[in-house]
Design a protein around this motif. Structure first.
Motif, PDB file in Angstrom:
ATOM      1  N   ILE A  21       0.810  -1.217   0.000  1.00 56.03           N
ATOM      2  CA  ILE A  21       0.000   0.000   0.000  1.00 56.03           C
ATOM      3  C   ILE A  21       0.845   1.269   0.000  1.00 56.03           C
ATOM      4  CG2 ILE A  21      -2.028  -1.071   1.036  1.00 56.03           C
ATOM      5  CD1 ILE A  21      -1.149   0.024   3.743  1.00 56.03           C
ATOM      6  N   GLY A  22       2.149   1.111   0.022  1.00 54.23           N
ATOM      7  CA  GLY A  22       3.012   2.289  -0.013  1.00 54.23           C
ATOM      8  C   GLY A  22       4.462   1.894   0.169  1.00 54.23           C
ATOM      9  N   TYR A  23       5.298   2.912   0.317  1.00 56.61           N
ATOM     10  CA  TYR A  23       6.730   2.685   0.514  1.00 56.61           C
ATOM     11  C   TYR A  23       7.227   3.654   1.574  1.00 56.61           C
ATOM     12  CZ  TYR A  23      11.628   1.814  -0.534  1.00 56.61           C
ATOM     13  OH  TYR A  23      12.949   1.460  -0.435  1.00 56.61           O
ATOM     14  N   VAL A  32       2.914  -2.723   3.921  1.00 56.77           N
ATOM     15  CA  VAL A  32       2.019  -3.780   3.444  1.00 56.77           C
ATOM     16  C   VAL A  32       0.797  -3.933   4.350  1.00 56.77           C
ATOM     17  CG1 VAL A  32       3.884  -5.067   2.335  1.00 56.77           C
ATOM     18  CG2 VAL A  32       3.252  -5.604   4.673  1.00 56.77           C
ATOM     19  N   SER A  33      -0.236  -4.501   3.758  1.00 54.39           N
ATOM     20  CA  SER A  33      -1.447  -4.854   4.478  1.00 54.39           C
ATOM     21  C   SER A  33      -1.766  -6.303   4.107  1.00 54.39           C
ATOM     22  CB  SER A  33      -2.594  -3.940   4.051  1.00 54.39           C
ATOM     23  OG  SER A  33      -3.794  -4.324   4.671  1.00 54.39           O
ATOM     24  N   TYR A  34      -2.190  -7.080   5.084  1.00 58.16           N
ATOM     25  CA  TYR A  34      -2.539  -8.476   4.844  1.00 58.16           C
ATOM     26  C   TYR A  34      -4.044  -8.654   4.949  1.00 58.16           C
ATOM     27  CZ  TYR A  34       2.403  -9.395   5.285  1.00 58.16           C
ATOM     28  OH  TYR A  34       3.767  -9.388   5.092  1.00 58.16           O
TER      29      TYR A  34
END
Length: 96
Positions: A21-23, A32-34
């Motif tokens: 979702i981004g850096y 990250v999203s799980y």
């Protein structure tokens, strides 16, 4: 993948999907999203049926341990599964 014991040729499992979702420029890492989905799998681990249409999101801030969420659905026969929702209501789903 978290899974129940097989009953016949099927088991319930949590399928995990990772979404970037981004850096983070400071740490040089992806954010990250799980997302977890409850699914029915065969003995090869192939998804036969999705039981939850909406992903189960787990916030890393509110999570003290690293274990995935519990599987809430129940296999009740070779072709029927009881699926619980976030309102603690159950529905019956036919599977192939």
């Amino acid at each position: 993948m978290n899974a129940t014991n097989f009953e016949g040729d099927k088991a319930l499992a949590l399928k995990v999907e990772k979404e970037i979702i981004g850096y983070n420029d400071i740490f040089k890492k992806d954010v990250v999203s799980y997302h977890y989905f409850e699914v029915v799998i065969d003995k090869e681990g192939k998804t036969i049926e999705h039981l939850t249409q909406l992903a189960i999101h787990v916030s890393p801030k509110g999570k003290k341990d690293k274990n995935p969420p519990a599987i809430t659905s129940k296999l009740i026969s070779r072709s029927l599964v009881m699926v619980g929702d976030e309102n603690k209501k159950w529905s019956l789903k036919k599977i192939e």
